[in-house]
Design a protein around this motif. Structure first.
Motif, PDB file in Angstrom:
ATOM      1  N   PRO A 175      24.355  59.711  35.790  1.00  0.00           N
ATOM      2  CA  PRO A 175      25.375  60.755  35.696  1.00  0.00           C
ATOM      3  C   PRO A 175      26.390  60.482  34.584  1.00  0.00           C
ATOM      4  O   PRO A 175      26.559  59.337  34.149  1.00  0.00           O
ATOM      5  CB  PRO A 175      26.059  60.700  37.066  1.00  0.00           C
ATOM      6  CG  PRO A 175      25.768  59.350  37.616  1.00  0.00           C
ATOM      7  CD  PRO A 175      24.470  58.914  37.013  1.00  0.00           C
ATOM      8  N   GLY A 176      27.051  61.537  34.158  1.00  0.00           N
ATOM      9  CA  GLY A 176      28.204  61.460  33.265  1.00  0.00           C
ATOM     10  C   GLY A 176      27.958  60.641  32.016  1.00  0.00           C
ATOM     11  O   GLY A 176      26.928  60.782  31.363  1.00  0.00           O
ATOM     12  N   ASP A 177      28.924  59.775  31.695  1.00  0.00           N
ATOM     13  CA  ASP A 177      28.821  59.012  30.450  1.00  0.00           C
ATOM     14  C   ASP A 177      28.330  57.582  30.716  1.00  0.00           C
ATOM     15  O   ASP A 177      28.695  56.657  30.002  1.00  0.00           O
ATOM     16  CB  ASP A 177      30.157  59.021  29.708  1.00  0.00           C
ATOM     17  CG  ASP A 177      31.181  58.111  30.362  1.00  0.00           C
ATOM     18  OD1 ASP A 177      31.042  57.864  31.586  1.00  0.00           O
ATOM     19  OD2 ASP A 177      32.105  57.642  29.677  1.00  0.00           O
ATOM     20  N   LEU A 178      27.522  57.403  31.736  1.00  0.00           N
ATOM     21  CA  LEU A 178      26.900  56.089  31.968  1.00  0.00           C
ATOM     22  C   LEU A 178      25.705  55.984  31.009  1.00  0.00           C
ATOM     23  O   LEU A 178      24.560  56.209  31.384  1.00  0.00           O
ATOM     24  CB  LEU A 178      26.476  55.910  33.424  1.00  0.00           C
ATOM     25  CG  LEU A 178      27.589  56.069  34.468  1.00  0.00           C
ATOM     26  CD1 LEU A 178      27.100  55.633  35.852  1.00  0.00           C
ATOM     27  CD2 LEU A 178      28.831  55.277  34.100  1.00  0.00           C
ATOM     28  N   ASN A 179      26.024  55.675  29.766  1.00  0.00           N
ATOM     29  CA  ASN A 179      25.049  55.805  28.676  1.00  0.00           C
ATOM     30  C   ASN A 179      24.437  54.484  28.234  1.00  0.00           C
ATOM     31  O   ASN A 179      23.703  54.452  27.256  1.00  0.00           O
ATOM     32  CB  ASN A 179      25.731  56.450  27.466  1.00  0.00           C
ATOM     33  CG  ASN A 179      26.132  57.880  27.771  1.00  0.00           C
ATOM     34  OD1 ASN A 179      25.437  58.580  28.515  1.00  0.00           O
ATOM     35  ND2 ASN A 179      27.258  58.315  27.240  1.00  0.00           N
ATOM     36  N   SER A 219      29.371  52.752  31.615  1.00  0.00           N
ATOM     37  CA  SER A 219      29.965  53.865  30.860  1.00  0.00           C
ATOM     38  C   SER A 219      30.143  53.489  29.388  1.00  0.00           C
ATOM     39  O   SER A 219      30.293  52.306  29.046  1.00  0.00           O
ATOM     40  CB  SER A 219      31.325  54.253  31.451  1.00  0.00           C
ATOM     41  OG  SER A 219      32.274  53.256  31.142  1.00  0.00           O
ATOM     42  N   SER A 220      30.182  54.499  28.544  1.00  0.00           N
ATOM     43  CA  SER A 220      30.421  54.277  27.113  1.00  0.00           C
ATOM     44  C   SER A 220      31.776  53.623  26.896  1.00  0.00           C
ATOM     45  O   SER A 220      31.935  52.760  26.038  1.00  0.00           O
ATOM     46  CB  SER A 220      30.364  55.601  26.348  1.00  0.00           C
ATOM     47  OG  SER A 220      29.047  56.084  26.366  1.00  0.00           O
ATOM     48  N   GLU A 221      32.747  54.044  27.681  1.00  0.00           N
ATOM     49  CA  GLU A 221      34.104  53.482  27.573  1.00  0.00           C
ATOM     50  C   GLU A 221      34.070  51.952  27.742  1.00  0.00           C
ATOM     51  O   GLU A 221      34.671  51.216  26.954  1.00  0.00           O
ATOM     52  CB  GLU A 221      34.985  54.173  28.626  1.00  0.00           C
ATOM     53  CG  GLU A 221      36.206  53.423  29.106  1.00  0.00           C
ATOM     54  CD  GLU A 221      37.362  53.454  28.119  1.00  0.00           C
ATOM     55  OE1 GLU A 221      37.363  54.360  27.264  1.00  0.00           O
ATOM     56  OE2 GLU A 221      38.243  52.564  28.205  1.00  0.00           O
ATOM     57  N   ILE A 222      33.342  51.489  28.737  1.00  0.00           N
ATOM     58  CA  ILE A 222      33.262  50.039  28.975  1.00  0.00           C
ATOM     59  C   ILE A 222      32.454  49.372  27.857  1.00  0.00           C
ATOM     60  O   ILE A 222      32.895  48.394  27.237  1.00  0.00           O
ATOM     61  CB  ILE A 222      32.621  49.742  30.355  1.00  0.00           C
ATOM     62  CG1 ILE A 222      33.524  50.249  31.478  1.00  0.00           C
ATOM     63  CG2 ILE A 222      32.332  48.249  30.505  1.00  0.00           C
ATOM     64  CD1 ILE A 222      32.915  50.144  32.864  1.00  0.00           C
ATOM     65  N   MET A 226      32.240  46.304  21.711  1.00  0.00           N
ATOM     66  CA  MET A 226      31.596  46.395  20.391  1.00  0.00           C
ATOM     67  C   MET A 226      32.643  46.354  19.286  1.00  0.00           C
ATOM     68  O   MET A 226      32.753  47.253  18.462  1.00  0.00           O
ATOM     69  CB  MET A 226      30.744  47.673  20.302  1.00  0.00           C
ATOM     70  CG  MET A 226      29.642  47.725  21.344  1.00  0.00           C
ATOM     71  SD  MET A 226      28.482  46.348  21.221  1.00  0.00           S
ATOM     72  CE  MET A 226      28.170  46.009  22.958  1.00  0.00           C
ATOM     73  N   THR A 227      33.457  45.308  19.318  1.00  0.00           N
ATOM     74  CA  THR A 227      34.492  45.114  18.298  1.00  0.00           C
ATOM     75  C   THR A 227      34.337  43.685  17.772  1.00  0.00           C
ATOM     76  O   THR A 227      33.483  42.942  18.241  1.00  0.00           O
ATOM     77  CB  THR A 227      35.898  45.284  18.912  1.00  0.00           C
ATOM     78  OG1 THR A 227      36.031  44.312  19.947  1.00  0.00           O
ATOM     79  CG2 THR A 227      36.100  46.670  19.485  1.00  0.00           C
ATOM     80  N   GLY A 228      35.147  43.301  16.817  1.00  0.00           N
ATOM     81  CA  GLY A 228      35.071  41.927  16.303  1.00  0.00           C
ATOM     82  C   GLY A 228      33.918  41.773  15.331  1.00  0.00           C
ATOM     83  O   GLY A 228      33.192  42.741  15.047  1.00  0.00           O
TER      84      GLY A 228
END
Ligand code: PXG
Length: 439
Positions: free
Chosen positions: A102-106, A298-301, A306-308
């Motif tokens: 569901p949703g943004d669980l990508n 989720s994409s948010e998590i 994905m930085t650094g």
């Protein structure tokens, strides 16, 4: 040498999991083969699988696409290293799961079991807050009667006392919501329970006690399976979602049982209409054929990691067998089977018939509650005075002798048949249970 494995083997060598080993070995129940809805025992008896194995064989046993896919895969690419290396089926499977979720669980992280999916989600929750500059959010909240596997994180947030009491001090910084089991007010419920939405406010109590800024995540089973099919009260999951969102706390649904069609939808999140930040799964992912779990994130998590510098490993976590090619092939074939045979829709279509059959057991001796959701059902019994669990286990043994395999937890009998079950087989299964209860 005899061909009967029960006689050929020294039964003592195998320390069986979650089993009364000494009793079992006096009178072993041994399975030699399985197909569709049925097991065949080593002495040739046919036994209906009323529980889809351990809630995992959703497409029935020996589903041909899955068998073929595993055979083909093991000959073609048996193993590929999981770290700094990939193979196409792992990416294909992750994409398919992201589409289904569901949703943004990508995004999807692969594990080998439900227990590992839970550990993975809890670790991601902690590391996520740290990555976002909120390293003080270290507290994990579970729920009484929750089952989240058997590893240390899982038993710490879990709430089943026998799974905790023998194993020391567990994780620190864990607290629990009150459970929602209330047979006095909610007996004979289907899907959701009428009473108990106010129990979600228990999270507000824990926030007031500990401070929201110390809490990383709340983990609950949308429908608690192992504890005996405890249904969420109406509005309860939605309220947990509101409170967690308001306070920056992640909500994890442990869907090791409820995912992949068990409730007639892909996920319990769909069935109950509430979107968490992560979903833990296993079991039905491969139809139980090859051990595998998956965490939907989720994409948010995901994006917070994905930085650094790009050459750096973003998450120091993973397993030798994460995304194992044979497991991926089994899972892809299981998803194909679920879709092509429309098994989730099939389960949804049978839900009312199943509930009616289950509720027909009302009034039989010692039955005090019946609960159903999707193709899950439970009968709660009055315990024998001074001998808890005996009544349910005796009923289970009688049903086994009559040709049906059930599960028991405490004095609760639980059923979760493969989603391929026919109406006539529901009648047979419930008929056997009725006779076993009446005996
Ligand atoms: N979370 C939930 C919600 C589960 O139901 C696990 C995690 C752990 O999964 P693994 O794959 O590590 O076993 C589970 C497993 C039963 C029963 O009859 C339930 C489970 C396993 C075995 C028996 O209640 N649930």
């Amino acid at each position: 040498m005899t061909s009967d494995p029960a006689r050929r083997n020294d039964l003592g060598a195998y320390w069986m999991p979650f089993t009364s080993n000494r009793q079992f070995k006096q009178s072993p129940r041994m399975i030699a083969a399985a197909e569709g809805m049925y097991y065949t025992t080593t002495d040739g008896q046919k036994v209906m699988d009323g529980t889809a194995g351990l809630w995992c064989v959703n497409a029935g046993h020996a589903a041909p696409r899955i068998t073929e896919a595993v055979q083909k895969q093991v000959a073609e690419l048996d193993y590929a290293p999981a770290f700094q290396m990939g193979h196409p089926k792992a990416f294909e499977l992750a994409s398919r799961l992201a589409e289904l979720a569901p949703g943004d669980l990508n995004h999807v992280f692969f594990t080998n079991s439900g227990s590992e999916s839970v550990e993975t989600a809890l670790k991601i929750a902690l590391a996520y807050h740290k990555a976002k500059g909120e390293a003080g959010r270290t507290r994990l909240i579970g729920r009484e009667k929750g089952y989240h596997g058997v590893n240390f994180g899982g038993i710490a947030v879990g709430g089943i006392v026998n799974n905790r009491r023998h194993f020391g001090s567990l994780l620190t910084g864990v607290d629990h919501l009150r459970h929602t089991h209330d047979p006095e007010r909610n007996a004979y419920s289907q899907g959701e329970a009428e009473h108990g939405v106010e129990l979600a406010e228990d999270l507000v109590r824990l926030i007031d006690l500990h401070g929201a800024e110390t809490i990383a995540a709340v983990i609950v089973e949308p429908m608690a399976g192992s504890a005996g099919v405890i249904l969420p009260p109406k509005g309860y999951l939605k309220r947990l979602r509101e409170i967690t969102r308001e306070h920056g706390i992640l909500l994890i649904f442990d869907e090791v049982i409820t995912a992949y069609g068990r409730l007639g939808r892909a996920f319990g999140a769909d069935y109950y209409g509430v979107e968490p930040d992560m979903i833990t799964t296993a079991k039905g992912l491969t139809n139980g054929v090859i051990p595998m779990g998956a965490v939907m994130i989720s994409s948010e998590i995901h994006d917070a990691f994905m930085t650094g510098p790009e050459h750096m490993i973003e998450l120091f976590h993973g397993y030798t067998y994460s995304g194992n090619p044979v497991a991926c092939a089994a899972a892809l074939a299981a998803l194909d089977t679920y879709r092509e045979e429309e098994l989730f829709e099939r389960a949804a279509g049978l839900e009312a018939y199943w509930a009616e059959a289950m509720f027909s057991l009302k009034g039989l001796p010692h039955v005090k509650d019946i609960r159903c959701a999707g193709l899950v059902g439970a009968v709660e019994l009055e315990p024998v005075a001074g001998q808890p669990t005996k009544r349910a286990f005796d009923t289970y043994l009688r049903a086994w002798d009559k040709g049906a395999h059930l599960r028991t937890t405490g004095d609760i009998i639980a059923m979760s048949p493969p989603l391929i079950i026919e109406k006539s087989e529901i009648d047979t299964l419930i008929g056997i249970l009725a006779e076993s209860l009446s005996a």
